[in-house]
Design an enzyme around this catalytic site. Sequence first.
Site, PDB file in Angstrom:
ATOM      1  N   LYS A  74       0.818  -1.224   0.000  1.00 18.29           N
ATOM      2  CA  LYS A  74       0.000   0.000   0.000  1.00 18.29           C
ATOM      3  C   LYS A  74       0.854   1.278   0.000  1.00 18.29           C
ATOM      4  O   LYS A  74       0.486   2.269  -0.633  1.00 18.29           O
ATOM      5  CB  LYS A  74      -0.945   0.020   1.206  1.00 18.29           C
ATOM      6  CG  LYS A  74      -2.065  -1.005   1.121  1.00 18.29           C
ATOM      7  CD  LYS A  74      -3.009  -0.868   2.310  1.00 18.29           C
ATOM      8  CE  LYS A  74      -3.972  -2.026   2.389  1.00 18.29           C
ATOM      9  NZ  LYS A  74      -4.932  -1.905   3.486  1.00 18.29           N
ATOM     10  N   ASP A  79     -10.044   2.384   2.853  1.00 19.43           N
ATOM     11  CA  ASP A  79     -10.172   1.634   4.112  1.00 19.43           C
ATOM     12  C   ASP A  79     -11.000   2.391   5.151  1.00 19.43           C
ATOM     13  O   ASP A  79     -11.850   1.804   5.839  1.00 19.43           O
ATOM     14  CB  ASP A  79      -8.779   1.329   4.698  1.00 19.43           C
ATOM     15  CG  ASP A  79      -8.104   0.149   4.019  1.00 19.43           C
ATOM     16  OD1 ASP A  79      -8.807  -0.662   3.381  1.00 19.43           O
ATOM     17  OD2 ASP A  79      -6.863   0.039   4.123  1.00 19.43           O
TER      18      ASP A  79
HETATM   19  P1  NAP Z   1       0.944  -3.439   8.890  1.00 20.47           P
HETATM   20  O1  NAP Z   1       1.116  -2.110   8.241  1.00 20.47           O
HETATM   21  O2  NAP Z   1       1.923  -4.519   8.661  1.00 20.47           O
HETATM   22  O3  NAP Z   1       0.829  -3.155  10.482  1.00 20.47           O
HETATM   23  C1  NAP Z   1       0.718  -4.225  11.381  1.00 20.47           C
HETATM   24  C2  NAP Z   1       0.321  -3.709  12.753  1.00 20.47           C
HETATM   25  O4  NAP Z   1       0.085  -4.839  13.582  1.00 20.47           O
HETATM   26  C3  NAP Z   1       1.391  -2.875  13.448  1.00 20.47           C
HETATM   27  O5  NAP Z   1       0.761  -1.943  14.281  1.00 20.47           O
HETATM   28  C4  NAP Z   1       2.134  -3.951  14.251  1.00 20.47           C
HETATM   29  O6  NAP Z   1       2.811  -3.443  15.387  1.00 20.47           O
HETATM   30  C5  NAP Z   1       0.972  -4.781  14.721  1.00 20.47           C
HETATM   31  N1  NAP Z   1       1.310  -6.156  15.100  1.00 20.47           N
HETATM   32  C6  NAP Z   1       1.725  -7.152  14.258  1.00 20.47           C
HETATM   33  N2  NAP Z   1       1.911  -8.282  14.963  1.00 20.47           N
HETATM   34  C7  NAP Z   1       1.603  -7.999  16.267  1.00 20.47           C
HETATM   35  C8  NAP Z   1       1.586  -8.751  17.465  1.00 20.47           C
HETATM   36  N3  NAP Z   1       1.942 -10.052  17.476  1.00 20.47           N
HETATM   37  N4  NAP Z   1       1.198  -8.144  18.605  1.00 20.47           N
HETATM   38  C9  NAP Z   1       0.824  -6.838  18.604  1.00 20.47           C
HETATM   39  N5  NAP Z   1       0.843  -6.061  17.500  1.00 20.47           N
HETATM   40  C10 NAP Z   1       1.211  -6.647  16.335  1.00 20.47           C
HETATM   41  O7  NAP Z   1      -0.477  -4.077   8.500  1.00 20.47           O
HETATM   42  P2  NAP Z   1      -1.822  -3.262   8.168  1.00 20.47           P
HETATM   43  O8  NAP Z   1      -1.897  -2.972   6.726  1.00 20.47           O
HETATM   44  O9  NAP Z   1      -1.920  -2.131   9.137  1.00 20.47           O
HETATM   45  O10 NAP Z   1      -2.949  -4.363   8.470  1.00 20.47           O
HETATM   46  C11 NAP Z   1      -3.282  -4.733   9.795  1.00 20.47           C
HETATM   47  C12 NAP Z   1      -4.395  -5.764   9.740  1.00 20.47           C
HETATM   48  O11 NAP Z   1      -5.610  -5.134   9.314  1.00 20.47           O
HETATM   49  C13 NAP Z   1      -4.095  -6.872   8.737  1.00 20.47           C
HETATM   50  O12 NAP Z   1      -4.299  -8.120   9.341  1.00 20.47           O
HETATM   51  C14 NAP Z   1      -5.076  -6.638   7.604  1.00 20.47           C
HETATM   52  O13 NAP Z   1      -5.533  -7.856   7.033  1.00 20.47           O
HETATM   53  C15 NAP Z   1      -6.223  -5.915   8.312  1.00 20.47           C
HETATM   54  N6  NAP Z   1      -6.981  -5.045   7.396  1.00 20.47           N
HETATM   55  C16 NAP Z   1      -8.299  -5.318   7.169  1.00 20.47           C
HETATM   56  C17 NAP Z   1      -9.034  -4.527   6.302  1.00 20.47           C
HETATM   57  C18 NAP Z   1     -10.485  -4.828   6.025  1.00 20.47           C
HETATM   58  O14 NAP Z   1     -11.012  -4.342   5.013  1.00 20.47           O
HETATM   59  N7  NAP Z   1     -11.168  -5.570   6.868  1.00 20.47           N
HETATM   60  C19 NAP Z   1      -8.429  -3.441   5.657  1.00 20.47           C
HETATM   61  C20 NAP Z   1      -7.083  -3.170   5.920  1.00 20.47           C
HETATM   62  C21 NAP Z   1      -6.369  -3.996   6.792  1.00 20.47           C
HETATM   63  P3  NAP Z   1       4.365  -2.946  15.254  1.00 20.47           P
HETATM   64  O15 NAP Z   1       4.300  -1.536  14.749  1.00 20.47           O
HETATM   65  O16 NAP Z   1       4.863  -3.049  16.654  1.00 20.47           O
HETATM   66  O17 NAP Z   1       5.049  -3.887  14.305  1.00 20.47           O
END
Ligand code: NAP
Length: 270
Positions: free
Chosen positions: A65, A102
């Site tokens: 993204k 989003d």
């Molecule tokens: P990202 O940019 O990789 O960010 C991941 C986030 O999760 C960061 O804040 C990270 O913390 C945290 N994290 C990862 N593993 C963790 C753990 N074991 N314990 C605590 N925190 C943890 O990913 P993203 O794009 O933000 O997406 C996040 C989630 O939202 C994904 O699973 C995605 O599928 C979902 N999502 C859903 C939709 C929907 O339409 N429903 C849309 C967008 C995203 P750190 O900063 O400490 O690494």
Amino acid sequence: MDRYAVFGHPVGHSKSPQIHAAFAAQTGQSLSYEAIDAPPNGFAAALRGFVDQGGRGCNVTVPFKDEAYRLADRCDALARQAQAANTLRVEPGGRLAGFNTDGVGLLRDLTQNLGLALAGRRVLLVGAGGAAAGIVGPLLAAGIAELVIVNRTPQRAGDLARRFAAHGPVRASALQAPGSGFDLVLNATAAGLDGRAPDLPVAVFSPETVAYDLVYGPAAGPFLALARQAGAGACHDGLGMLVEQAAEAFWLWRGVRPATAPVIAALRGV
Ligand code: NAP
């Protein structure tokens, strides 16, 4: 037939092809939609190949993204705020317009599908990655009373709160001590994909709290189980958001707004 796709890595699990096929059938639009798994360093080349072969638009998911935002020739205000684009539209001459749907998707699910009023609410946002960045602006624009951001890596929560300080009442806090009595707790972390819940104190939940995991399906289980055990009044996963953000992309591409309720129901198998 106009060609659309979702790019990600991995992307085989994506429900987007199913969702857009349902939208196209429902609205009588002639299009194809496929999932394209681009290698981590190969998104730009894969995207260019797709555009050169007549691709009309795409969704972009983890981990591309940020790169999609940088590759777009112009971006809408929400993508600029988030510094991330989850939707690209191919314009005349192969130029790329970038959007972030989003936040719109989440707000539609919360307000229209789940009937929540956001104005005046206290909201806790767990996570500070790309998804969190996409929803902070729309949440503040909805008139919430306070947004507290916490994250495993605290510095990223602070950075995100500072970026949006001019847009409304937002601050960062420590993951283990964010305060209590939130009306809405949003899990925007990927922890559930590892079968884990973020390390939150139970005091953030009360019977008045709505807990919402942006992740859907079994990966939402750990956070929603924590919320339920801590007494949250309602628990929801992010399937509705997924369909709503897709509907917004479909509208940006086709100028037609599909009905989302039947698609959400079909994906839930009801
Ligand atoms: P990202 O940019 O990789 O960010 C991941 C986030 O999760 C960061 O804040 C990270 O913390 C945290 N994290 C990862 N593993 C963790 C753990 N074991 N314990 C605590 N925190 C943890 O990913 P993203 O794009 O933000 O997406 C996040 C989630 O939202 C994904 O699973 C995605 O599928 C979902 N999502 C859903 C939709 C929907 O339409 N429903 C849309 C967008 C995203 P750190 O900063 O400490 O690494």
